[in-house]
Write a protein that holds these residues in place. Structure first.
Motif, PDB file in Angstrom:
ATOM      1  N   MET A  23     -63.667  49.391 -69.616  1.00  0.00           N
ATOM      2  CA  MET A  23     -63.913  47.948 -69.683  1.00  0.00           C
ATOM      3  C   MET A  23     -63.311  47.228 -68.476  1.00  0.00           C
ATOM      4  O   MET A  23     -63.918  46.333 -67.900  1.00  0.00           O
ATOM      5  N   VAL A  24     -62.102  47.642 -68.088  1.00  0.00           N
ATOM      6  CA  VAL A  24     -61.450  47.018 -66.924  1.00  0.00           C
ATOM      7  C   VAL A  24     -62.218  47.353 -65.645  1.00  0.00           C
ATOM      8  O   VAL A  24     -62.396  46.505 -64.769  1.00  0.00           O
ATOM      9  N   GLN A  25     -62.711  48.579 -65.556  1.00  0.00           N
ATOM     10  CA  GLN A  25     -63.508  48.974 -64.378  1.00  0.00           C
ATOM     11  C   GLN A  25     -64.781  48.139 -64.287  1.00  0.00           C
ATOM     12  O   GLN A  25     -65.160  47.660 -63.207  1.00  0.00           O
ATOM     13  N   GLU A  26     -65.466  47.957 -65.429  1.00  0.00           N
ATOM     14  CA  GLU A  26     -66.686  47.148 -65.435  1.00  0.00           C
ATOM     15  C   GLU A  26     -66.376  45.695 -65.075  1.00  0.00           C
ATOM     16  O   GLU A  26     -67.133  45.047 -64.338  1.00  0.00           O
ATOM     17  N   ALA A  27     -65.245  45.176 -65.600  1.00  0.00           N
ATOM     18  CA  ALA A  27     -64.845  43.798 -65.262  1.00  0.00           C
ATOM     19  C   ALA A  27     -64.573  43.683 -63.762  1.00  0.00           C
ATOM     20  O   ALA A  27     -64.920  42.669 -63.136  1.00  0.00           O
ATOM     21  N   PHE A  28     -63.970  44.713 -63.170  1.00  0.00           N
ATOM     22  CA  PHE A  28     -63.693  44.712 -61.726  1.00  0.00           C
ATOM     23  C   PHE A  28     -64.996  44.673 -60.922  1.00  0.00           C
ATOM     24  O   PHE A  28     -65.123  43.934 -59.950  1.00  0.00           O
ATOM     25  N   LEU A  29     -65.989  45.454 -61.380  1.00  0.00           N
ATOM     26  CA  LEU A  29     -67.280  45.463 -60.682  1.00  0.00           C
ATOM     27  C   LEU A  29     -67.936  44.088 -60.748  1.00  0.00           C
ATOM     28  O   LEU A  29     -68.534  43.618 -59.779  1.00  0.00           O
ATOM     29  N   ARG A  30     -67.838  43.447 -61.905  1.00  0.00           N
ATOM     30  CA  ARG A  30     -68.405  42.101 -62.039  1.00  0.00           C
ATOM     31  C   ARG A  30     -67.651  41.099 -61.162  1.00  0.00           C
ATOM     32  O   ARG A  30     -68.248  40.181 -60.606  1.00  0.00           O
ATOM     33  N   TRP A  31     -66.343  41.295 -61.081  1.00  0.00           N
ATOM     34  CA  TRP A  31     -65.513  40.432 -60.220  1.00  0.00           C
ATOM     35  C   TRP A  31     -65.950  40.565 -58.759  1.00  0.00           C
ATOM     36  O   TRP A  31     -66.046  39.587 -58.028  1.00  0.00           O
ATOM     37  N   MET A  32     -66.247  41.788 -58.338  1.00  0.00           N
ATOM     38  CA  MET A  32     -66.658  42.030 -56.957  1.00  0.00           C
ATOM     39  C   MET A  32     -68.010  41.384 -56.647  1.00  0.00           C
ATOM     40  O   MET A  32     -68.295  41.026 -55.509  1.00  0.00           O
ATOM     41  N   ARG A  33     -68.857  41.254 -57.693  1.00  0.00           N
ATOM     42  CA  ARG A  33     -70.183  40.662 -57.482  1.00  0.00           C
ATOM     43  C   ARG A  33     -70.179  39.141 -57.633  1.00  0.00           C
ATOM     44  O   ARG A  33     -71.184  38.489 -57.412  1.00  0.00           O
ATOM     45  N   THR A  34     -69.020  38.576 -58.043  1.00  0.00           N
ATOM     46  CA  THR A  34     -68.928  37.142 -58.318  1.00  0.00           C
ATOM     47  C   THR A  34     -68.562  36.358 -57.059  1.00  0.00           C
ATOM     48  O   THR A  34     -67.786  36.831 -56.227  1.00  0.00           O
ATOM     49  N   ASP A  35     -69.116  35.167 -56.960  1.00  0.00           N
ATOM     50  CA  ASP A  35     -68.718  34.254 -55.888  1.00  0.00           C
ATOM     51  C   ASP A  35     -67.360  33.679 -56.280  1.00  0.00           C
ATOM     52  O   ASP A  35     -67.266  32.755 -57.073  1.00  0.00           O
ATOM     53  N   ARG A  36     -66.299  34.243 -55.733  1.00  0.00           N
ATOM     54  CA  ARG A  36     -64.957  33.883 -56.183  1.00  0.00           C
ATOM     55  C   ARG A  36     -64.556  32.460 -55.802  1.00  0.00           C
ATOM     56  O   ARG A  36     -63.621  31.905 -56.353  1.00  0.00           O
ATOM     57  N   ALA A  37     -65.300  31.862 -54.882  1.00  0.00           N
ATOM     58  CA  ALA A  37     -65.030  30.457 -54.546  1.00  0.00           C
ATOM     59  C   ALA A  37     -65.370  29.542 -55.718  1.00  0.00           C
ATOM     60  O   ALA A  37     -64.862  28.424 -55.822  1.00  0.00           O
TER      61      ALA A  37
END
Length: 265
Positions: free
Chosen positions: A17-31
């Motif tokens: 679950m944490v790995q999947e959340a990390f992948l979603r974080w990487m695809r997110t516009d963090r701004a």
């Protein structure tokens, strides 16, 4: 990991679950993310809610008693002990999420509402229902660390030496014994309740241990309970956790399923 593991009771699933959340974080516009911590926790929580739907089916077809994966630490982490995690298993996924996020992780109900997509009043009700179910499973008082480890050492020595008198002196009248082999290693299919039944079971266990010696790896806290890790004669690890109240052992939890012990190697 703390949120995911307490939601799922599985180290491997929590890591996924944490790995999947990390992948979603990487695809997110963090701004666009104002609060990264809230974003990540919300993502993990929702992934866990989805995972729990399939996990419930797996639990229904599980061979023998189901126990959460053992997490071994030098100190008691918090009051989310093994008995409480078992109590959480009886809750709906939303009740479990509301209780953990509010009562354990300290979020306000407005924050919980955003995490699980329910209004604050509904979250308050979910947490209240959960609280009434798990109240008895929360430790009424903590066992002093050194005393807990002393009892764990005494239990290890008595069970390995065959001193049934010393073993019996540590057990409460309503003691229970739970073993999780997952159908992959020998273990009692159902929990055993009561002093006489547990002593009878351990007479068999002790006799078997005389022929199949186990080696102590370490003492520590298993899911918040004093206990120990051993290397068994078959080359696999095993954890034993002891729930203690008023100086007596009230429950024994033994993890033997190799799939749930792999992370400890």
């Amino acid at each position: 990991m703390r949120v995911a593991y307490r939601m799922l009771g599985s180290v491997a699933d929590a890591e996924d679950m944490v790995q999947e959340a990390f992948l979603r974080w990487m695809r997110t516009d963090r701004a666009e993310v104002r609060e990264p911590e809230a974003f990540l926790r919300r993502t993990v929580t929702r992934l866990c809610l989805d995972q729990l739907k399939s996990a419930r089916h797996q639990r229904e077809t599980y061979v023998g008693s189901w126990l959460p994966d053992p997490v071994v630490e030098d100190d008691e982490p918090d009051d989310v002990t093994l008995p409480l995690m078992l109590a959480l298993e009886r809750l709906s996924p939303l009740e479990r999420a509301a209780f953990l996020l509010h009562d354990v992780f300290g979020l306000q109900f407005e924050e919980v509402a955003a995490e699980i997509e329910r209004d604050p009043a509904a979250c308050r009700q979910l947490a209240a229902r959960a609280r009434s179910h798990v109240r008895e499973a929360r430790p009424r008082f903590k066992v002093e660390k050194e005393r807990g480890l002393e009892l764990a050492e005494a239990f290890f020595n008595a069970s390995r030496s065959g001193d049934m008198k010393a073993l019996g002196a540590m057990l409460s009248a309503d003691v229970s014994a739970h073993a999780d082999g997952g159908g992959k290693r020998p273990a009692a299919i159902a929990p055993v309740f009561g002093f006489d039944a547990v002593i009878k079971q351990y007479e068999t266990v002790v006799a078997w241990l005389q022929e199949n010696r186990s080696q102590l790896v370490r003492f520590g806290f298993i899911n918040g309970l004093p206990g120990f890790v051993t290397l068994e004669a078959d080359g696999e690890l095993q954890t034993t956790a002891l729930d203690i109240e008023d100086g007596k052992i009230t429950a024994i939890y033994v993890m033997r399923n190799p799939d749930k012990l792999r992370h400890l190697h």
